[in-house]
Design a protein around this motif. Structure first.
Motif, PDB file in Angstrom:
ATOM      1  N   LYS A  77       0.831  -1.210   0.000  1.00  0.00           N
ATOM      2  CA  LYS A  77       0.000   0.000   0.000  1.00  0.00           C
ATOM      3  C   LYS A  77       0.868   1.265   0.000  1.00  0.00           C
ATOM      4  N   VAL A  78       1.969   1.217   0.732  1.00  0.00           N
ATOM      5  CA  VAL A  78       2.898   2.357   0.744  1.00  0.00           C
ATOM      6  C   VAL A  78       3.433   2.586  -0.666  1.00  0.00           C
ATOM      7  N   CYS A  79       3.836   1.509  -1.331  1.00  0.00           N
ATOM      8  CA  CYS A  79       4.365   1.626  -2.694  1.00  0.00           C
ATOM      9  C   CYS A  79       3.300   2.120  -3.673  1.00  0.00           C
ATOM     10  N   GLU A  80       2.069   1.650  -3.492  1.00  0.00           N
ATOM     11  CA  GLU A  80       0.983   2.108  -4.365  1.00  0.00           C
ATOM     12  C   GLU A  80       0.760   3.607  -4.196  1.00  0.00           C
ATOM     13  N   SER A  81       0.820   4.094  -2.968  1.00  0.00           N
ATOM     14  CA  SER A  81       0.619   5.531  -2.757  1.00  0.00           C
ATOM     15  C   SER A  81       1.794   6.334  -3.314  1.00  0.00           C
ATOM     16  N   LEU A  82       3.006   5.794  -3.194  1.00  0.00           N
ATOM     17  CA  LEU A  82       4.169   6.469  -3.774  1.00  0.00           C
ATOM     18  C   LEU A  82       4.086   6.506  -5.294  1.00  0.00           C
ATOM     19  N   ALA A  83       3.571   5.431  -5.886  1.00  0.00           N
ATOM     20  CA  ALA A  83       3.480   5.335  -7.347  1.00  0.00           C
ATOM     21  C   ALA A  83       2.515   6.361  -7.929  1.00  0.00           C
ATOM     22  N   LYS A  84       1.577   6.838  -7.121  1.00  0.00           N
ATOM     23  CA  LYS A  84       0.635   7.851  -7.614  1.00  0.00           C
ATOM     24  C   LYS A  84       1.353   9.158  -7.923  1.00  0.00           C
ATOM     25  N   THR A  85       2.373   9.497  -7.131  1.00  0.00           N
ATOM     26  CA  THR A  85       3.115  10.728  -7.373  1.00  0.00           C
ATOM     27  C   THR A  85       4.409  10.493  -8.153  1.00  0.00           C
ATOM     28  N   ASP A  86       4.951   9.275  -8.068  1.00  0.00           N
ATOM     29  CA  ASP A  86       6.199   8.940  -8.761  1.00  0.00           C
ATOM     30  C   ASP A  86       6.072   7.544  -9.379  1.00  0.00           C
ATOM     31  N   PRO A  87       5.517   7.454 -10.587  1.00  0.00           N
ATOM     32  CA  PRO A  87       5.301   6.147 -11.218  1.00  0.00           C
ATOM     33  C   PRO A  87       6.575   5.324 -11.395  1.00  0.00           C
ATOM     34  N   GLN A  88       7.734   5.976 -11.420  1.00  0.00           N
ATOM     35  CA  GLN A  88       8.988   5.256 -11.610  1.00  0.00           C
ATOM     36  C   GLN A  88       9.333   4.364 -10.429  1.00  0.00           C
ATOM     37  N   ILE A  89       8.741   4.616  -9.281  1.00  0.00           N
ATOM     38  CA  ILE A  89       9.066   3.844  -8.080  1.00  0.00           C
ATOM     39  C   ILE A  89       8.783   2.352  -8.289  1.00  0.00           C
ATOM     40  N   CYS A  90       7.761   2.041  -9.072  1.00  0.00           N
ATOM     41  CA  CYS A  90       7.428   0.638  -9.328  1.00  0.00           C
ATOM     42  C   CYS A  90       8.090   0.094 -10.589  1.00  0.00           C
ATOM     43  N   GLU A  91       8.810   0.942 -11.292  1.00  0.00           N
ATOM     44  CA  GLU A  91       9.515   0.496 -12.493  1.00  0.00           C
ATOM     45  C   GLU A  91      10.892  -0.064 -12.162  1.00  0.00           C
ATOM     46  N   ILE A  92      11.364   0.168 -10.946  1.00  0.00           N
ATOM     47  CA  ILE A  92      12.664  -0.359 -10.529  1.00  0.00           C
ATOM     48  C   ILE A  92      12.487  -1.846 -10.264  1.00  0.00           C
ATOM     49  N   MET A  93      13.177  -2.669 -11.029  1.00  0.00           N
ATOM     50  CA  MET A  93      12.985  -4.114 -10.939  1.00  0.00           C
ATOM     51  C   MET A  93      14.336  -4.823 -10.864  1.00  0.00           C
ATOM     52  N   HIS A  94      14.284  -6.025 -10.315  1.00  0.00           N
ATOM     53  CA  HIS A  94      15.481  -6.889 -10.318  1.00  0.00           C
ATOM     54  C   HIS A  94      15.700  -7.385 -11.736  1.00  0.00           C
ATOM     55  N   LYS A  95      16.957  -7.544 -12.108  1.00  0.00           N
ATOM     56  CA  LYS A  95      17.265  -8.155 -13.409  1.00  0.00           C
ATOM     57  C   LYS A  95      17.323  -9.651 -13.225  1.00  0.00           C
ATOM     58  N   PHE A  96      16.542 -10.341 -14.020  1.00  0.00           N
ATOM     59  CA  PHE A  96      16.523 -11.798 -13.936  1.00  0.00           C
ATOM     60  C   PHE A  96      17.316 -12.368 -15.095  1.00  0.00           C
ATOM     61  N   VAL A  97      18.247 -13.232 -14.783  1.00  0.00           N
ATOM     62  CA  VAL A  97      19.054 -13.886 -15.800  1.00  0.00           C
ATOM     63  C   VAL A  97      18.542 -15.304 -15.949  1.00  0.00           C
ATOM     64  N   PRO A  98      18.027 -15.652 -17.132  1.00  0.00           N
ATOM     65  CA  PRO A  98      17.484 -17.006 -17.312  1.00  0.00           C
ATOM     66  C   PRO A  98      18.551 -18.071 -17.344  1.00  0.00           C
TER      67      PRO A  98
END
Length: 118
Positions: free
Chosen positions: A97-118
């Motif tokens: 919920k904290v991340c969802e509220s942050l994403a409303k003002t800064d959508p990039q917050i949820c774009e930070i992802m781990h890199k997965f190597v297959p």
């Protein structure tokens, strides 16, 4: 007709579950960072939550440190929304919920992802 309605209900339920799982994966790094910050705030009752978050963020590395930068918990952060984050974590609002509220003002917050190597 009953069978058709049941099939539609099941389809809608599966779609909802997939949407929730996709949102979790999309914000996974933010959720992980918020869970660590929540733990630090919980382990330091009576201390200023903002100070605890700032100090904890200094120990983070990689993607979690990037989240701290985005919320303004590092000295070189361009913005400072750590006060709002501290308020939410002090109230034991779930990390997602904290991340969802942050994403409303800064959508990039949820774009930070781990890199997965297959």
């Amino acid at each position: 007709m009953r069978c058709f309605s049941a099939a539609i209900f099941c389809f809608a339920l599966v779609a909802l579950c997939l949407t929730v799982e996709a949102a979790k994966k999309k914000c996974q790094v933010c959720i992980e960072a918020m869970e660590k910050l929540q733990k630090a705030v919980d382990e330091n009752p009576g201390k200023d939550a903002i100070k605890v978050i700032d100090d904890t963020c200094l120990t983070f590395t990689g993607k979690h440190k990037k989240i701290c930068s985005n919320i303004g918990a590092l000295p070189n952060s361009p913005t400072r929304v750590v006060t709002a984050v501290a308020r939410q974590l002090s109230a034991s609002i779930p990390a997602q919920k904290v991340c969802e509220s942050l994403a409303k003002t800064d959508p990039q917050i949820c774009e930070i992802m781990h890199k997965f190597v297959p």
